[in-house]
Design a protein around this motif. Structure first.
Motif, PDB file in Angstrom:
ATOM      1  N   UNK A  47       0.817  -1.214   0.000  1.00 29.44           N
ATOM      2  CA  UNK A  47       0.000   0.000   0.000  1.00 29.44           C
ATOM      3  C   UNK A  47       0.857   1.273   0.000  1.00 29.44           C
ATOM      4  N   UNK A  48       2.118   1.150  -0.342  1.00 30.78           N
ATOM      5  CA  UNK A  48       3.024   2.294  -0.255  1.00 30.78           C
ATOM      6  C   UNK A  48       2.537   3.483  -1.084  1.00 30.78           C
ATOM      7  N   UNK A  49       1.960   3.219  -2.231  1.00 37.54           N
ATOM      8  CA  UNK A  49       1.526   4.311  -3.115  1.00 37.54           C
ATOM      9  C   UNK A  49       0.458   5.197  -2.476  1.00 37.54           C
ATOM     10  N   UNK A  50      -0.346   4.624  -1.587  1.00 38.98           N
ATOM     11  CA  UNK A  50      -1.390   5.411  -0.924  1.00 38.98           C
ATOM     12  C   UNK A  50      -0.791   6.419   0.063  1.00 38.98           C
ATOM     13  N   UNK A  51       0.483   6.218   0.419  1.00 35.95           N
ATOM     14  CA  UNK A  51       1.120   7.085   1.416  1.00 35.95           C
ATOM     15  C   UNK A  51       2.176   7.994   0.791  1.00 35.95           C
ATOM     16  N   UNK A  52       2.120   8.181  -0.516  1.00 33.17           N
ATOM     17  CA  UNK A  52       3.156   8.964  -1.217  1.00 33.17           C
ATOM     18  C   UNK A  52       3.149  10.429  -0.784  1.00 33.17           C
ATOM     19  N   UNK A  53       1.990  10.957  -0.420  1.00 32.44           N
ATOM     20  CA  UNK A  53       1.907  12.352   0.027  1.00 32.44           C
ATOM     21  C   UNK A  53       1.447  12.439   1.487  1.00 32.44           C
ATOM     22  N   UNK A  54       1.797  11.464   2.268  1.00 24.53           N
ATOM     23  CA  UNK A  54       1.317  11.392   3.650  1.00 24.53           C
ATOM     24  C   UNK A  54       1.851  12.530   4.513  1.00 24.53           C
ATOM     25  N   UNK A  55       1.056  12.897   5.517  1.00 28.09           N
ATOM     26  CA  UNK A  55       1.492  13.881   6.505  1.00 28.09           C
ATOM     27  C   UNK A  55       2.152  13.213   7.715  1.00 28.09           C
ATOM     28  N   UNK A  56       2.190  11.887   7.701  1.00 28.65           N
ATOM     29  CA  UNK A  56       2.813  11.152   8.804  1.00 28.65           C
ATOM     30  C   UNK A  56       4.329  11.182   8.626  1.00 28.65           C
ATOM     31  N   UNK A  57       5.007  11.890   9.507  1.00 28.09           N
ATOM     32  CA  UNK A  57       6.461  12.000   9.403  1.00 28.09           C
ATOM     33  C   UNK A  57       7.125  10.643   9.596  1.00 28.09           C
ATOM     34  N   UNK A  58       6.554   9.821  10.492  1.00 30.99           N
ATOM     35  CA  UNK A  58       7.129   8.505  10.754  1.00 30.99           C
ATOM     36  C   UNK A  58       7.083   7.625   9.502  1.00 30.99           C
ATOM     37  N   UNK A  59       5.923   7.591   8.842  1.00 27.15           N
ATOM     38  CA  UNK A  59       5.797   6.754   7.649  1.00 27.15           C
ATOM     39  C   UNK A  59       6.624   7.329   6.499  1.00 27.15           C
ATOM     40  N   UNK A  60       6.599   8.661   6.349  1.00 30.39           N
ATOM     41  CA  UNK A  60       7.377   9.290   5.271  1.00 30.39           C
ATOM     42  C   UNK A  60       8.877   8.997   5.429  1.00 30.39           C
ATOM     43  N   UNK A  61       9.354   9.080   6.665  1.00 29.94           N
ATOM     44  CA  UNK A  61      10.771   8.813   6.927  1.00 29.94           C
ATOM     45  C   UNK A  61      11.143   7.390   6.537  1.00 29.94           C
ATOM     46  N   UNK A  62      10.277   6.431   6.851  1.00 28.84           N
ATOM     47  CA  UNK A  62      10.545   5.038   6.514  1.00 28.84           C
ATOM     48  C   UNK A  62      10.496   4.786   5.014  1.00 28.84           C
ATOM     49  N   UNK A  63       9.531   5.394   4.345  1.00 23.13           N
ATOM     50  CA  UNK A  63       9.434   5.230   2.888  1.00 23.13           C
ATOM     51  C   UNK A  63      10.658   5.836   2.207  1.00 23.13           C
ATOM     52  N   UNK A  64      11.076   7.025   2.684  1.00 20.39           N
ATOM     53  CA  UNK A  64      12.247   7.696   2.100  1.00 20.39           C
ATOM     54  C   UNK A  64      13.513   6.863   2.281  1.00 20.39           C
ATOM     55  N   UNK A  65      13.530   6.023   3.314  1.00 20.96           N
ATOM     56  CA  UNK A  65      14.715   5.183   3.559  1.00 20.96           C
ATOM     57  C   UNK A  65      14.694   3.898   2.729  1.00 20.96           C
ATOM     58  N   UNK A  66      13.623   3.693   1.938  1.00 20.38           N
ATOM     59  CA  UNK A  66      13.565   2.526   1.064  1.00 20.38           C
ATOM     60  C   UNK A  66      12.635   1.419   1.539  1.00 20.38           C
ATOM     61  N   UNK A  67      11.986   1.611   2.684  1.00 10.78           N
ATOM     62  CA  UNK A  67      11.048   0.598   3.183  1.00 10.78           C
ATOM     63  C   UNK A  67       9.681   0.787   2.550  1.00 10.78           C
TER      64      UNK A  67
END
Length: 614
Positions: free
Chosen positions: A287-307
């Motif tokens: 479901x990563x694509x649903x969080x591409x513009x998320x306001x969640x800093x925790x999730x954004x940080x993890x996605x930016x790290x490649x998770x």
């Protein structure tokens, strides 16, 4: 919620692990915990081996699934090749064995004919060898403990001697760091029967066993030197071992919370079985694509790290993951614990307040895209695909087992608030096999005496020496007290007691000066003071003044504090002659200004009255 422990069928047993104050169990290294930087490190990967039954233990398998490696810190002067598992163990420590035999006698245990050291498979990294050495010394004993107004007979099932584990320094996703200073310290393991029926009984029994251990005079003191593992079950529940309860003050709370957790888990299972037919056949989705513009800093940080953000649907599960089982803990917390061992940070489920994570809109869009109903649930896990797939497999296995079989036997970790978290499956007999590097030991019970219990010693001190109870309690570990009483018969026991216990505290309170009462220097100055009081050269009133000088580090000139009666009488008679109109109290005040601490006040008063003709 007030629990009726009799009604719910509460049963509790204890496993108490106490460090002994000797050298290490299988080498001559000191049992010393150190905080200075280590001299070196080694890196190891541990693998589980089959036990005596030919089967790999479930707990060991669970540890291997973590795929971790381990770093061990060592010291050149206080650890050796035995701790590093580069040298076979030496002969078992005779002082440690003697202490266990002594305790066996105190607890009415039958000592085995032969002591065989066994290897207990432990692959969580806490032992460099992948196993812990342990030996059964005695069994089938009992103790009698007063609790809640009654005397209870508590069975002592086994009494073992084993080596303590290495000390955890840090945990990381891919590796853990341990220090070898604790590895090999001798431990007594006492296992009781499940004979305690209330949390208060557990607390009282643990305290009584702790008192028995301290009565041997061979145990370490302080935080971390004694650990209580608590085995708890209720009717229709399951045996759960809660490890590492170090603070006796919360042990009753730990028992009560576990009983409550099992009760609530049983209620949850009943609700699940009445509401749904369990079907766990949904696939893991990205479901990563649903969080591409998320306001969640925790999730954004993890996605930016490649998770990636993976999720799975649980049909008709609304409310189950958020079901509260303990204060601050829900069923979702239980599932989260089981995947954290994989190096993941836990999970997010849709029974939670999603605004807390700032992902309400993202989850709403996912529900819409999958045509989910409000009574359906989702679990999200952030990580790589391999670990997340394994995590969802564990979650589904846990839910299925819970739904079909009920509560599982498991090991949990005690938390500071009295709750607990999942640690691993309950180990079984599959993890034991013989230690071939240590000879069989024939126990020798000759000259094994039973020490005086601390509780009995306190009563004796109160009675024989007329001491207040609190001072008697503090003196039970002062081995010099009764020696000094015999050595100085003209000194009252209360004076010796105050010298050892009360006087150093008074110096600290009044003068803010510390005295190390365990130091050889203090024992020496105490001996010198008591020698002079015993001979009549010194008044006990001088103790505080001398100890103040001692605490300052000054050399003690005892001549400053001594006098003779002729000098004292001369001073009193001259004072009375010069001031014939002064009353007794006034004369006493003037004399005490000069002779306080040099002569007993009672004797000064006696002389003042005598020479005033009273």
């Amino acid at each position: 919620m007030v629990l009726d422990f009799n009604k719910i069928g509460l049963k509790v047993g204890l496993e108490i692990h106490q460090q002994l104050n000797t050298q290490k169990l299988f080498c001559n290294c000191p049992s010393e915990i150190r905080e200075d930087p280590p001299d070196g490190i080694v890196r190891r990967i541990l693998r589980a081996s089959a036990g005596e039954t030919g089967v790999i233990d479930a707990a060991a398998s669970a540890e291997i699934e973590k795929q971790k490696y381990y770093i061990y810190e060592y010291y050149d002067d206080t650890t050796c090749l035995v701790e590093l598992d580069e040298e076979p163990p030496h002969f078992i420590n005779s002082d440690a064995l003697r202490t266990v035999l002594q305790l066996s006698k105190m607890m009415h245990c039958g000592v085995v004919d032969q002591v065989h050291v066994m290897r207990k498979i432990v692959v969580d990294g806490s032992n460099t060898s992948g196993f812990q050495r342990t030996a059964l010394v005695s069994r089938n004993g009992f103790i009698e403990v007063e609790s809640e107004g009654k005397v209870h007979t508590i069975r002592i099932e086994t009494l073992c001697l084993e080596e303590d584990a290495a000390r955890i320094i840090s945990r990381n996703p891919d590796y853990d760091v341990y220090r070898l200073d604790r590895l090999g310290i001798p431990l007594i393991e006492i296992a009781t029967g499940p004979d305690m029926k209330t949390p208060q009984q557990v607390k009282d029994v643990a305290a009584f066993i702790g008192m028995m251990l301290r009565s041997t005079g061979k145990v370490k003191r302080g935080l971390g030197t004694i650990r209580q593992d608590v085995n708890i079950s209720i009717e229709n529940g399951s045996r759960v071992e809660i490890k590492g309860v170090q603070d006796l003050k919360i042990i009753d709370k730990v028992v009560e919370n576990e009983a409550l957790r099992q009760l609530n888990m049983l209620k949850l299972r009943e609700e699940m079985r009445s509401r749904i037919k369990l079907e766990l056949n949904m696939q893991t989705k990205d479901f990563t694509s649903f969080f591409s513009n998320t306001n969640s800093l925790m999730i954004k940080k993890n996605i930016d790290s490649g998770l990636r953000v993976y999720g799975r649907v649980y049909k008709n599960f609304r409310g189950f993951f958020g079901f509260e089982i303990n204060p601050g803990r829900r069923f979702g917390s239980e599932l989260s614990d089981r995947i954290k061992v994989l190096g993941l940070n836990g999970l997010i489920h849709t029974d939670e307040n999603l605004d807390k994570y700032k992902i309400f809109d993202e989850v709403k869009n996912i529900y819409a895209s999958l045509n989910l109903e409000d009574y359906d649930s989702l679990i999200f896990i952030i990580g790589n695909k391999e670990k997340c797939e394994l995590a969802f497999k564990k979650i589904d296995e846990t839910i299925k087992s819970f739904y079909e079989k009920g509560l599982s036997k498991e090991v949990r970790n005690a938390k500071d608030d009295g709750t607990s978290s999942y640690l691993r499956p309950m180990p079984g007999s599959s993890r034991m096999y013989p230690e071939t590097d240590v000879n069989t030991i024939i126990p020798d019970m000759k000259n094994i005496d039973i020490p005086e219990l601390i509780s009995d010693k306190i009563i004796r001190f109160e009675k024989d020496y007329n001491l207040p109870k609190q001072i008697a309690k503090e003196l039970v570990f002062e081995h010099d007290f009764e020696l000094l009483i015999k050595k100085y018969p003209q000194v009252k026991p209360i004076t010796i007691a105050e010298m050892l216990v009360s006087a150093p505290k008074e110096v600290k309170t009044r003068f803010n000066l510390e005295i190390d009462t365990e130091s050889e220097k203090f024992i020496d100055i105490a001996d010198k003071i008591l020698f002079r009081i015993n001979s009549g050269e010194l008044a006990k009133e001088a103790i505080i003044e001398i100890l103040v000088e001692f605490a300052k580090g000054n050399i003690i000139d005892f001549s400053k504090y001594t006098t003779n009666e002729d000098e004292l009488i001369t001073f009193i008679t001259e004072l009375i002659s010069k001031h014939p109109n002064l009353n007794t109290a006034a004369i006493m005040g003037e004399v005490m200004k000069k002779y306080r601490g040099k002569y007993p006040g009672a004797r000064i008063m006696e002389l003042v009255k005598k020479y005033r003709g009273e």
